[in-house]
Design an enzyme around this catalytic site. Structure first.
Site, PDB file in Angstrom:
ATOM      1  N   LYS A 244       0.834  -1.195   0.000  1.00  0.00           N
ATOM      2  CA  LYS A 244       0.000   0.000   0.000  1.00  0.00           C
ATOM      3  C   LYS A 244       0.869   1.245   0.000  1.00  0.00           C
ATOM      4  O   LYS A 244       0.580   2.231  -0.669  1.00  0.00           O
ATOM      5  CB  LYS A 244      -0.889   0.016   1.246  1.00  0.00           C
ATOM      6  CG  LYS A 244      -1.918  -1.096   1.222  1.00  0.00           C
ATOM      7  CD  LYS A 244      -2.839  -1.048   2.416  1.00  0.00           C
ATOM      8  CE  LYS A 244      -3.712  -2.303   2.419  1.00  0.00           C
ATOM      9  NZ  LYS A 244      -4.615  -2.411   3.530  1.00  0.00           N
ATOM     10  N   ARG A 245       1.952   1.165   0.769  1.00  0.00           N
ATOM     11  CA  ARG A 245       2.793   2.330   0.938  1.00  0.00           C
ATOM     12  C   ARG A 245       3.536   2.653  -0.357  1.00  0.00           C
ATOM     13  O   ARG A 245       3.599   3.777  -0.798  1.00  0.00           O
ATOM     14  CB  ARG A 245       3.782   2.070   2.073  1.00  0.00           C
ATOM     15  CG  ARG A 245       4.240   3.309   2.820  1.00  0.00           C
ATOM     16  CD  ARG A 245       4.933   2.935   4.138  1.00  0.00           C
ATOM     17  NE  ARG A 245       5.515   1.597   4.118  1.00  0.00           N
ATOM     18  CZ  ARG A 245       6.678   1.292   3.546  1.00  0.00           C
ATOM     19  NH1 ARG A 245       7.397   2.214   2.963  1.00  0.00           N
ATOM     20  NH2 ARG A 245       7.132   0.054   3.574  1.00  0.00           N
TER      21      ARG A 245
END
Ligand code: GLU
Length: 475
Positions: A244-245
């Site tokens: 996600k990051r």
């Protein structure tokens, strides 16, 4: 009857990999007339948020597949604790009062894995001392007493990855209850899987190594083992695990929703990430996916999601979505188009009776619902832009005069059909010494602001006489 579960932790939005896990569970349940269970793994109060829970539900609702039963682990903690103490009562768990290991548990399950196996003093403490220290209020972690028999291996057969084995010497005495009394993931998950009578555990490959611990728990409780099927990881084009990051939008299911994807187009795309029906088929209906789904079709190698920094949409997803958009029953597309146009603030100039034919005409070249609002914006509002290529067509010598003349003529004709428009256009071209193509291209440009779209004369009838005349006259 098979019972499968999808068990997200509400610590972020619905991840593409989680969505695929959900779908594979769902397909398995439907294929075998089983039950699909949604279990929210929300015992980690520090990391869970309501926003995350809401967004997971948004994602799942958008996928539109549904589920049969729903549970929240936070409402089942008593069961998890009771189950942990059952293991303790059977002599398969012990209290660990070592402060260091309590800290380690708080950092995460896998911290210090393999390096630390157990603390002999704690593991072999007498029942009396253990009871006494607990009664005195000393904090402890409840640990599973991994059987330490020489050479023993924990084994299972994974439906995807085949035979698996791990020596007990590589499995630490993992925690069942934290020093707060809260269950760990291993404890909560196994207690629920047993209580909910889960028959197949289908989850990401990152849980493959946890399975050995889970088998020890199942065995300690005398519970029969479910079947395990782990799913290959989803990776970025450079082979990195999707995060996600690092990879942002591509990882969120809702990026595709916001781009105007059909839920089924996205579902079909996700199914092909790590699974194939083995007959080169790609575009498949929901029913076809259910009928074809099996663990045998799941690959062991990582599945690559293709995207770039500039475009989070995998080209294959776009292609598949376009296929579905063009071939699904038009009456199913119409409400989606209506909702999309409303969402982006466009009006609806067509009646219920007119709309299906217009949607059917327009969708032939489209990839997403959003194309209705962009590439065919001119069909829904007078406020549209003319792209540079279309401007060139309008600027061709004689084009504007010819188009204005055509507008005037169409006002006077009795009929307004593709054939009558074509006849009129060819007449004007001939009379003004223009090639018909100049007026054909020019009219598309004037009427829609675009250079491509449905066949030239269909554009006229889809827009209707009134708008055609208005647009041609003021060209
Ligand atoms: N809550 C766990 C996760 O999100 C579930 C893993 C499992 O399916 O056992 O990864």
């Amino acid at each position: 009857m098979p019972r499968v579960r999808f068990a997200p932790s509400p610590t972020g939005y619905l991840h593409i990999g989680s969505a695929r896990t959900f779908i594979f569970n769902w397909l398995y349940a439907r294929r075998h007339d089983g039950a699909m269970i949604l279990r929210i793994d929300d015992t980690d109060v520090e990391r869970n948020t309501q926003t995350s829970l809401d967004s997971i539900f948004d994602g799942l609702k958008w996928l539109g597949l549904g589920w049969d039963e729903q549970y929240r682990q936070s409402e089942r903690i008593a069961l998890h604790q009771e189950t942990a103490w059952k293991i303790f009562a059977a002599g398969m768990a012990y209290r660990d009062f070592t402060p260091a290991h309590q800290g380690e548990e708080e950092r995460g399950e896998e911290a210090g894995k393999a390096a630390w196996l157990f603390n002999r003093e704690m593991r072999e403490m007498s029942a009396e001392e253990s009871e006494r220290r607990a009664a005195a209020g000393e904090p402890f972690v409840l640990r599973f007493k991994v059987p330490r028999d020489e050479g023993r291996q924990v084994k299972f057969h994974d439906a995807v990855y085949g035979p698996q084995a791990k020596s007990v010497n590589d499995i630490e005495d993992f925690a069942l209850l934290r020093s707060t009394g809260m269950p760990t993931y291993h404890m909560a998950s196994c207690a629920d899987d047993i209580d909910l009578k889960i028959t197949q555990i289908i989850r990401g490959q990152d849980h493959l190594s946890n399975t050995f611990k889970h088998i020890l728990i199942f065995d300690a409780l005398g519970a029969g083992l479910p079947e395990f099927a782990h799913l290959p990881l989803l990776v970025a084009p450079d082979g990195a695990k999707l995060s996600k990051r690092k990879h942002g939008p591509v990882v969120s299911v809702m990026t595709y929703e916001a781009a105007g994807f059909l839920a089924h187009g996205y579902v079909n795309f996700l199914c092909l990430l790590g699974w194939s029906p083995k007959n080169d088929r790609e575009q498949m209906s929901r029913e076809e996916l259910v009928a074809a789904f099996s663990f045998e079709g799941i690959n062991r190698s990582n599945a690559v999601v293709n995207f770039s920094e500039a475009n989070p949409i995998d080209p294959k997803a776009a292609w598949l979505n376009g296929q579905h958009l063009r071939t699904m029953p038009v009456e199913e597309v119409v409400p989606l188009v209506k909702a999309w146009l409303e969402r982006v603030g466009l009006g609806m100039p067509y009646t219920k009776e007119e709309l299906p034919a217009v949607v059917d005409l327009l969708r032939q070249r489209f990839t997403t619902l959003n194309d209705f609002a962009t590439l065919s914006r001119a069909y829904f509002t007078d406020d549209y832009e003319t792209i540079p290529g279309a401007m060139e067509k309008l600027n061709a010598a004689g084009a504007r005069e010819g188009l204005r003349e055509l507008g005037a003529r169409l006002e006077a004709t009795a009929e307004f059909t593709e054939a009558s428009v074509e006849a009129e256009l060819r007449k004007v071209a001939e009379e003004s010494g223009l090639k018909a193509g100049v007026l054909i291209n020019g009219s598309r440009a004037a009427l829609t602001g675009q250079t491509v779209g449905p066949s030239a004369f269909a554009v006229f009838t889809a827009l209707g006489r009134k708008r055609v005349i208005e647009r041609l006259k003021k060209v």
